[in-house]
Write an enzyme that holds these catalytic residues in place. Structure first.
Site, mmCIF file in Angstrom:
data_model
loop_
_atom_site.group_PDB
_atom_site.id
_atom_site.type_symbol
_atom_site.label_atom_id
_atom_site.label_comp_id
_atom_site.label_asym_id
_atom_site.label_seq_id
_atom_site.Cartn_x
_atom_site.Cartn_y
_atom_site.Cartn_z
ATOM 1 N N LYS A 15 -8.868 -6.491 -3.959
ATOM 2 C CA LYS A 15 -9.564 -6.221 -5.220
ATOM 3 C C LYS A 15 -8.644 -6.327 -6.429
ATOM 4 C CE LYS A 15 -11.044 -2.062 -4.394
ATOM 5 N NZ LYS A 15 -10.407 -1.841 -3.078
ATOM 6 N N ARG A 91 -16.766 5.373 -6.205
ATOM 7 C CA ARG A 91 -16.282 5.611 -4.840
ATOM 8 C C ARG A 91 -17.299 6.347 -3.977
ATOM 9 N NH1 ARG A 91 -10.674 4.921 -4.038
ATOM 10 N NH2 ARG A 91 -9.520 4.542 -5.955
ATOM 11 N N ARG A 125 2.672 -3.911 4.665
ATOM 12 C CA ARG A 125 3.232 -3.887 3.306
ATOM 13 C C ARG A 125 4.575 -3.174 3.295
ATOM 14 N NH1 ARG A 125 -1.699 -2.446 -0.781
ATOM 15 N NH2 ARG A 125 -1.293 -0.356 0.019
ATOM 16 N N ARG A 154 5.803 2.433 2.647
ATOM 17 C CA ARG A 154 5.324 3.634 1.970
ATOM 18 C C ARG A 154 4.585 4.517 2.967
ATOM 19 N NH1 ARG A 154 1.897 1.879 -3.168
ATOM 20 N NH2 ARG A 154 0.479 1.595 -1.416
ATOM 21 N N ARG A 165 -7.607 6.312 5.453
ATOM 22 C CA ARG A 165 -8.160 5.765 4.201
ATOM 23 C C ARG A 165 -9.384 4.905 4.477
ATOM 24 N NH1 ARG A 165 -2.998 2.918 2.203
ATOM 25 N NH2 ARG A 165 -4.297 1.980 0.592
#
Length: 210
Positions: A15, A91, A125, A154, A165
């Site tokens: 996004k 959301r 990532r 992270r 998530r």
């Protein structure tokens, strides 16, 4: 007239990347809840029946910013924009109801990416702690070996965190996307294509509906 675009999809669907391209190509504001919150940390919300007098109070305490505060900040950001691409809001169904009261949306883009692909993208990532640059173990590693060796994952990109998530997205936001399927400007985009192919589909969808 500048288009009003809503882009939705799970974490890792691209996004942010595509929103930046939309903003540039169609000369509209890129409105994200994160940026809107950061830009309005000191906004006076003392008239609301909430714990802190500013959004920054929640953020500094590490608390979730309540819906009514997020709604007010997004409304402020949208009212100041001629056209926009809205990324990261709504959301949940309550925020979606509020958005209907704030503004009309011309195009709703829904990026569709399978769960395993999302997990692969997000857990791969890596970030350079010295520069803040983001990389990916499969798609985008730096040429410099010294940089490669200092890359870290992270905490919120760990498998457990990513799965959590995605669960939250499925529970709260996926029903919102489904509720937009009757919208005249709703377009589902195959987010598993290359970024360039995704962009071609997005560009065509916006031009078709605006």
């Amino acid at each position: 007239m500048a288009p009003k675009i809503l882009i939705m999809g799970p974490p890792g669907s691209g996004k942010g990347t595509q929103s930046s391209k939309i903003a540039e190509a169609f000369d509209v504001e890129h409105v994200t809840t994160g940026d809107a919150l950061r830009n309005n940390k000191e906004m006076d919300i003392s008239d609301m029946d909430v714990e802190h007098d500013t959004p920054g109070g929640f953020m500094d305490a590490g608390d979730l910013v309540p819906d009514e505060v997020v709604n007010a900040i997004v409304e402020e950001a949208l009212s100041a924009a001629d056209g926009f691409v809205l990324d990261g809001y709504p959301r949940n169904p309550e925020q979606a109801d509020r958005l209907v009261e704030m503004t009309d949306i011309d195009v709703v883009l829904a990026l569709d990416v399978g769960r395993e692909e999302l997990v692969r993208r997000l857990t791969g990532r890596r970030v350079d702690p010295e520069t803040g640059e983001n990389y990916h173990v499969e798609f985008d590693m730096p040429d410099d070996e010294a940089v490669r060796e200092r890359l870290v994952q992270r905490e919120d990109d760990s498998r457990e965190s990513v799965e959590n998530r995605l669960d939250v997205f499925e529970e709260q936001t996926a029903p919102v996307i489904d509720s937009y399927r009757d919208h005249g400007g709703f377009v589902e985009i195959d987010g598993e294509q290359s970024p360039d192919a995704v962009w071609d589909d997005i560009d065509a969808a916006i031009r078709d509906h605006v």
